[in-house]
Design an enzyme around this catalytic site. Sequence first.
Site, PDB file in Angstrom:
ATOM      1  CB  ALA A  48      50.572  84.692 -10.811  1.00 48.13           C
ATOM      2  CE1 TYR A 234      65.989  70.470 -10.343  1.00 44.70           C
ATOM      3  CE2 TYR A 234      67.228  71.140 -12.287  1.00 44.70           C
ATOM      4  CZ  TYR A 234      66.130  71.268 -11.470  1.00 44.70           C
ATOM      5  OH  TYR A 234      65.150  72.178 -11.782  1.00 44.70           O
TER       6      TYR A 234
END
Length: 396
Positions: A48, A234
Amino acid sequence: MIIKPRTRGFICTTSHPVGCGRQVEEQIRYIKGKPAIQGPQNVLVIGASTGYGLSARIAAAFGAGANTIGVFRPSAGSEKRTASAGWYNSAAFEEAARQAGLKSCSVTGDAFADETKDHVIDVIRQELGQVDLVVYSVASARRNDPETGEPVNSVLKPIGQPYSNKTVNFHTGEVTDITIEPATDEEIKNTVTVMGGDDWERWMTRLQEAGVLAEGVRTVAFSYIGSDITQAVYRQGSIGRAKDDLEATAGHLTDKLSALHGQAYVAVSKALVTQSSSAIPVVPLYISALYKVMKEKGLHEGTIEQMYRLFSGFLYNGSETPVDEKGRIRIDDWELREDVQDEVKRIWEQVTTDNIHEITDLEGYRREFFQLFGFETENVDYDADVNPDVKVENLR
């Protein structure tokens, strides 16, 4: 102390509490300036303190008035050493939530550890009873294997054959060619262990078994697909295998949550400047070109704009959540527009050290990199003496 940025490659080893606080305030101000979100009431955000996790917590709290619990690594400062940017971000969030009369608390610990999961469950029981949204936003290069306890490291490598392309040193603007050797089978396996869906599933299973998930609970984790330019390193590389596993996990979790009429989603986001993306060769140069194009077209978004759109336009839009053919939420839709990608590819073919500052937004990339750590923020006096030892209120 007077805090200045100190860099080591793609890492900044210092952070500024006032700058971090100001940026959290800017995100809150953005959310409060948008129409209210008819969204969740009790939210757990795992990871968070920065990036999408921080912005999701802000969107839930200040957009929907939700009570929140944020989980992040402990990284406090002292009188002689700065804390992490995530610590300062969380301190600023908790103070803003207190002033707004919102219920919130923070839990520090290793998100991968069972002890942290059990502690969070206790906090949910004490503070909220149950949660109706779980945001999983953990990005780490290393994890202890949950079965053996041995450390496992991820890699950012292509699969099958070496990959060569352009890259940039975003500190100097030097564009060079780079070749990355392919990942071994063991490295691919380890990358999936660290960055795949296993820990997300462990969290949700433990939370469900503890009875702290509300009826109709939703959970979301973040993925990325990206342009053809970055595919080999990626999405088609070792980290792509991990993202495939993460996306498959959403289906498993939806089945598990069916008893609660719950749903698990993967949100595919756009390319942004993060500590993680800065570490991937080729990606900083791609983002610099992408930012140039998307800003000129009025399409640019940061994490807070993406999270507002995720909450208001997808998760809590008053009707069924729109997903693609694989069940994924696509908030990368503007990045992958054909006109955007065509222009990015045109820039990519032309870019050199000599013209990079003219045809890309490398300066914007560099500035956002330092803003991750609280630097280069408007209306902050970086020559002022500040105390790096900042407390996080409501720390559990």
